[in-house]
Design an enzyme around this catalytic site. Structure first.
Site, PDB file in Angstrom:
ATOM      1  N   MET A 279       0.849  -1.184   0.000  1.00  0.00           N
ATOM      2  CA  MET A 279       0.000   0.000   0.000  1.00  0.00           C
ATOM      3  C   MET A 279       0.886   1.237   0.000  1.00  0.00           C
ATOM      4  O   MET A 279       1.505   1.565   1.009  1.00  0.00           O
ATOM      5  CB  MET A 279      -0.897   0.015   1.236  1.00  0.00           C
ATOM      6  CG  MET A 279      -1.546   1.356   1.476  1.00  0.00           C
ATOM      7  SD  MET A 279      -2.680   1.458   2.857  1.00  0.00           S
ATOM      8  CE  MET A 279      -1.675   1.059   4.238  1.00  0.00           C
ATOM      9  N   PRO A 280       1.008   1.937  -1.118  1.00  0.00           N
ATOM     10  CA  PRO A 280       1.782   3.185  -1.139  1.00  0.00           C
ATOM     11  C   PRO A 280       1.130   4.241  -0.255  1.00  0.00           C
ATOM     12  O   PRO A 280      -0.097   4.398  -0.238  1.00  0.00           O
ATOM     13  CB  PRO A 280       1.736   3.616  -2.609  1.00  0.00           C
ATOM     14  CG  PRO A 280       1.393   2.383  -3.366  1.00  0.00           C
ATOM     15  CD  PRO A 280       0.546   1.564  -2.454  1.00  0.00           C
ATOM     16  N   PHE A 281       1.980   4.927   0.487  1.00  0.00           N
ATOM     17  CA  PHE A 281       1.534   6.033   1.331  1.00  0.00           C
ATOM     18  C   PHE A 281       2.343   7.252   0.930  1.00  0.00           C
ATOM     19  O   PHE A 281       3.562   7.264   1.050  1.00  0.00           O
ATOM     20  CB  PHE A 281       1.761   5.704   2.814  1.00  0.00           C
ATOM     21  CG  PHE A 281       1.275   6.779   3.728  1.00  0.00           C
ATOM     22  CD1 PHE A 281      -0.032   6.785   4.173  1.00  0.00           C
ATOM     23  CD2 PHE A 281       2.116   7.790   4.148  1.00  0.00           C
ATOM     24  CE1 PHE A 281      -0.493   7.785   5.021  1.00  0.00           C
ATOM     25  CE2 PHE A 281       1.665   8.792   4.988  1.00  0.00           C
ATOM     26  CZ  PHE A 281       0.366   8.791   5.423  1.00  0.00           C
TER      27      PHE A 281
ATOM     28  N   ARG B  28      -2.684   5.728  -0.512  1.00  0.00           N
ATOM     29  CA  ARG B  28      -3.068   6.753   0.474  1.00  0.00           C
ATOM     30  C   ARG B  28      -2.268   8.014   0.206  1.00  0.00           C
ATOM     31  O   ARG B  28      -1.061   7.956  -0.040  1.00  0.00           O
ATOM     32  CB  ARG B  28      -2.767   6.293   1.907  1.00  0.00           C
ATOM     33  CG  ARG B  28      -3.363   4.941   2.258  1.00  0.00           C
ATOM     34  CD  ARG B  28      -4.886   5.029   2.292  1.00  0.00           C
ATOM     35  NE  ARG B  28      -5.470   3.810   2.805  1.00  0.00           N
ATOM     36  CZ  ARG B  28      -6.028   2.862   2.071  1.00  0.00           C
ATOM     37  NH1 ARG B  28      -6.078   2.989   0.765  1.00  0.00           N
ATOM     38  NH2 ARG B  28      -6.554   1.786   2.626  1.00  0.00           N
TER      39      ARG B  28
END
Length: 83
Positions: A1-3, A40
């Protein structure tokens, strides 16, 4: 999940911030193939008085630039007067 966490000075319109979120989300999707729903993005806006470089805040730097850009008032005798 890239943040993706972005910090920038205040002054952008809600539309500009929304556009930044959109562009960052899609850039991450294209770059790493992450599903859009897992990306995100957080945008943090900082007041000019709360951001400094070299012990000079953005507010102070902007005030200095405005002062330098101000044209002097010239009297009829050609002398310069402060406003």
């Amino acid at each position: 999940m890239p943040f993706i966490d972005v910090t920038l000075g205040t002054g952008r319109t809600p539309e500009e911030v929304r556009s930044l979120i959109h562009e960052l989300t899609h850039a991450a999707h294209r770059a790493v193939g992450a599903p859009l729903s897992s990306i995100r993005v957080v945008i943090r806006e900082v007041e000019p008085a709360h951001w400094a470089a070299g012990d000079v805040t953005t507010e102070e730097r902007n005030a200095g630039a405005a002062q330098r850009d101000r044209k002097p008032d010239l009297g009829s005798d050609g002398e310069t007067y402060d406003r």
